[in-house]
Design a protein around this motif. Structure first.
Motif, PDB file in Angstrom:
ATOM      1  N   HIS A   9      49.790 -30.607  37.187  1.00 19.10           N
ATOM      2  CA  HIS A   9      50.415 -30.202  35.932  1.00 19.10           C
ATOM      3  C   HIS A   9      49.349 -30.384  34.862  1.00 19.10           C
ATOM      4  O   HIS A   9      48.611 -31.352  34.882  1.00 19.10           O
ATOM      5  N   PRO A  10      49.274 -29.444  33.908  1.00 15.75           N
ATOM      6  CA  PRO A  10      48.197 -29.548  32.916  1.00 15.75           C
ATOM      7  C   PRO A  10      48.470 -30.543  31.790  1.00 15.75           C
ATOM      8  O   PRO A  10      47.576 -30.781  30.967  1.00 15.75           O
ATOM      9  N   GLU A  11      49.690 -31.124  31.737  1.00 15.08           N
ATOM     10  CA  GLU A  11      50.050 -31.974  30.592  1.00 15.08           C
ATOM     11  C   GLU A  11      50.397 -33.398  31.064  1.00 15.08           C
ATOM     12  O   GLU A  11      51.384 -33.585  31.769  1.00 15.08           O
ATOM     13  N   PRO A  12      49.609 -34.388  30.634  1.00 13.40           N
ATOM     14  CA  PRO A  12      49.867 -35.767  31.075  1.00 13.40           C
ATOM     15  C   PRO A  12      51.213 -36.330  30.608  1.00 13.40           C
ATOM     16  O   PRO A  12      51.704 -37.289  31.193  1.00 13.40           O
ATOM     17  N   LEU A  13      51.819 -35.740  29.560  1.00 13.41           N
ATOM     18  CA  LEU A  13      53.114 -36.245  29.089  1.00 13.41           C
ATOM     19  C   LEU A  13      54.288 -35.454  29.675  1.00 13.41           C
ATOM     20  O   LEU A  13      55.431 -35.617  29.262  1.00 13.41           O
ATOM     21  N   SER A  14      53.992 -34.603  30.648  1.00 13.72           N
ATOM     22  CA  SER A  14      55.042 -33.749  31.225  1.00 13.72           C
ATOM     23  C   SER A  14      56.000 -34.556  32.090  1.00 13.72           C
ATOM     24  O   SER A  14      55.694 -35.671  32.536  1.00 13.72           O
ATOM     25  N   PHE A  15      57.135 -33.935  32.385  1.00 14.63           N
ATOM     26  CA  PHE A  15      58.085 -34.565  33.304  1.00 14.63           C
ATOM     27  C   PHE A  15      57.496 -34.624  34.712  1.00 14.63           C
ATOM     28  O   PHE A  15      57.739 -35.591  35.448  1.00 14.63           O
ATOM     29  N   ASN A  16      56.720 -33.631  35.088  1.00 17.21           N
ATOM     30  CA  ASN A  16      56.065 -33.684  36.400  1.00 17.21           C
ATOM     31  C   ASN A  16      55.172 -34.913  36.517  1.00 17.21           C
ATOM     32  O   ASN A  16      55.108 -35.547  37.562  1.00 17.21           O
ATOM     33  N   ASN A  17      54.491 -35.222  35.422  1.00 17.42           N
ATOM     34  CA  ASN A  17      53.639 -36.411  35.451  1.00 17.42           C
ATOM     35  C   ASN A  17      54.489 -37.672  35.630  1.00 17.42           C
ATOM     36  O   ASN A  17      54.105 -38.593  36.357  1.00 17.42           O
ATOM     37  N   ALA A  18      55.659 -37.683  34.997  1.00 14.37           N
ATOM     38  CA  ALA A  18      56.550 -38.839  35.162  1.00 14.37           C
ATOM     39  C   ALA A  18      57.017 -38.955  36.621  1.00 14.37           C
ATOM     40  O   ALA A  18      57.092 -40.064  37.168  1.00 14.37           O
ATOM     41  N   MET A  19      57.318 -37.816  37.250  1.00 17.77           N
ATOM     42  CA  MET A  19      57.705 -37.827  38.674  1.00 17.77           C
ATOM     43  C   MET A  19      56.537 -38.315  39.533  1.00 17.77           C
ATOM     44  O   MET A  19      56.716 -39.110  40.460  1.00 17.77           O
ATOM     45  N   PHE A  20      55.344 -37.847  39.208  1.00 22.38           N
ATOM     46  CA  PHE A  20      54.139 -38.250  39.942  1.00 22.38           C
ATOM     47  C   PHE A  20      53.948 -39.769  39.839  1.00 22.38           C
ATOM     48  O   PHE A  20      53.776 -40.467  40.853  1.00 22.38           O
ATOM     49  N   ARG A  21      54.010 -40.290  38.604  1.00 23.03           N
ATOM     50  CA  ARG A  21      53.800 -41.736  38.410  1.00 23.03           C
ATOM     51  C   ARG A  21      54.894 -42.546  39.094  1.00 23.03           C
ATOM     52  O   ARG A  21      54.626 -43.585  39.701  1.00 23.03           O
ATOM     53  N   THR A  22      56.120 -42.045  39.032  1.00 23.33           N
ATOM     54  CA  THR A  22      57.230 -42.726  39.715  1.00 23.33           C
ATOM     55  C   THR A  22      56.951 -42.843  41.211  1.00 23.33           C
ATOM     56  O   THR A  22      57.161 -43.892  41.821  1.00 23.33           O
ATOM     57  N   SER A  23      56.449 -41.760  41.788  1.00 18.63           N
ATOM     58  CA  SER A  23      56.198 -41.782  43.240  1.00 18.63           C
ATOM     59  C   SER A  23      55.074 -42.750  43.589  1.00 18.63           C
ATOM     60  O   SER A  23      55.190 -43.530  44.536  1.00 18.63           O
ATOM     61  N   VAL A  24      54.004 -42.734  42.817  1.00 11.59           N
ATOM     62  CA  VAL A  24      52.880 -43.637  43.107  1.00 11.59           C
ATOM     63  C   VAL A  24      53.354 -45.092  43.020  1.00 11.59           C
ATOM     64  O   VAL A  24      53.133 -45.896  43.942  1.00 11.59           O
TER      65      VAL A  24
END
Ligand code: FAD
Length: 222
Positions: A9-24
């Motif tokens: 995802h091109p935006e670090p504040l995106s919801f995708n980034n939140a999903m990514f961080r949650t998974s890690v």
């Protein structure tokens, strides 16, 4: 267990980034080893060509799959590709985190697949589907959409989401031997409330704690 998360995802504040961080965070807290490929952060180059290889066998006609076999036999993938292939070989579970773009993977992620899932290392020589090279490993898509869930059902404007994801599930993941887990889908995160988004992140974290107990879905019967 070993988990690879491939994320774009091109935006670090995106919801995708939140999903990514949650998974890690969740998978590490559960005791798993986690590696990531954050493709935007890596500035991953998604276009295939001779530059995939340290040298090519046929200098007058470029045929990617033939060069992939040659590279497999001669340790000839460039380091940025070799490293990604080794992450796939290392993992027991690979998760792809991305926003659905034009009913598929965004270009940088699709390009990652096109360069990394190489003949010789990911498939080929009769090793497909049930006999695929990645047999025994699991794979899961974690996606977000712009459209709401009611658009993604049989008879809905977009048709059912399982049919839309089938080319990835069957044509990439099962083709190379992965067992496919049910996709994690957040429909229209930009169209809902902060509370509902937090609930989605929490639901994902709860699921991931026991993800290795999950059985594969039946991709073939869609
Ligand atoms: C080229 C292109 C093609 C597309 N094709 C399709 C398509 O085929 N089908 C389709 O349905 N859609 C399509 N879309 C839409 C796209 O899928 C959605 O915009 C995307 O999935 C939404 O996810 P996001 O992470 O970008 O959301 P964002 O807009 O980044 O986030 C949604 C909201 O979540 C908030 N948020 C971020 N972090 C948190 C957090 N930790 N907790 C709570 N809230 C948080 C953000 O601030 C924002 O308000 C397309 C878009 C583009 C640009």
């Amino acid at each position: 267990m070993n988990v690879l998360i491939v994320y774009w995802h091109p935006e670090p504040l995106s919801f995708n980034n939140a999903m990514f961080r949650t998974s890690v965070e969740t998978l590490k807290a559960a005791g798993h080893s986690v590696k990531t490929s954050d493709l935007h952060d890596m500035n991953f180059f998604p276009v295939s060509g001779r530059h995939n290889f340290t040298s090519t066998n046929n200098t007058s006609f470029f045929k990617q799959q033939m060069e992939e076999i040659y590279a497999t036999d001669n340790n000839g993938f460039v380091p940025e590709i070799e490293m990604e292939i080794q992450k796939l070989e290392w993992c027991d579970l690979v998760i792809f985190q991305f926003p659905l773009w034009w009913f598929g993977m965004p270009a940088m992620l699709k390009g990652w697949v096109e360069r990394v899932f190489s003949m010789g290392r990911a498939y080929g020589g009769g090793r497909f589907y049930e006999d695929g090279i990645f047999r025994g490993k699991k794979a899961m898509l974690s996606i977000t959409t712009g459209g709401l869930e009611e658009l993604y059902v049989k008879g809905g404007w977009n048709g059912d989401i399982d049919g839309i994801l089938r080319p990835i599930h069957r044509g990439i993941l099962e083709f190379t031997g992965f067992s496919v887990l049910a996709p994690q889908i957040v429909f229209g995160p930009a169209r809902t409330s902060d509370l509902m988004r937090h609930i989605e992140l929490e639901k994902y974290a709860i699921r991931l704690k026991d993800v290795f107990k999950e059985k594969a879905i039946d991709v073939g019967s869609y």
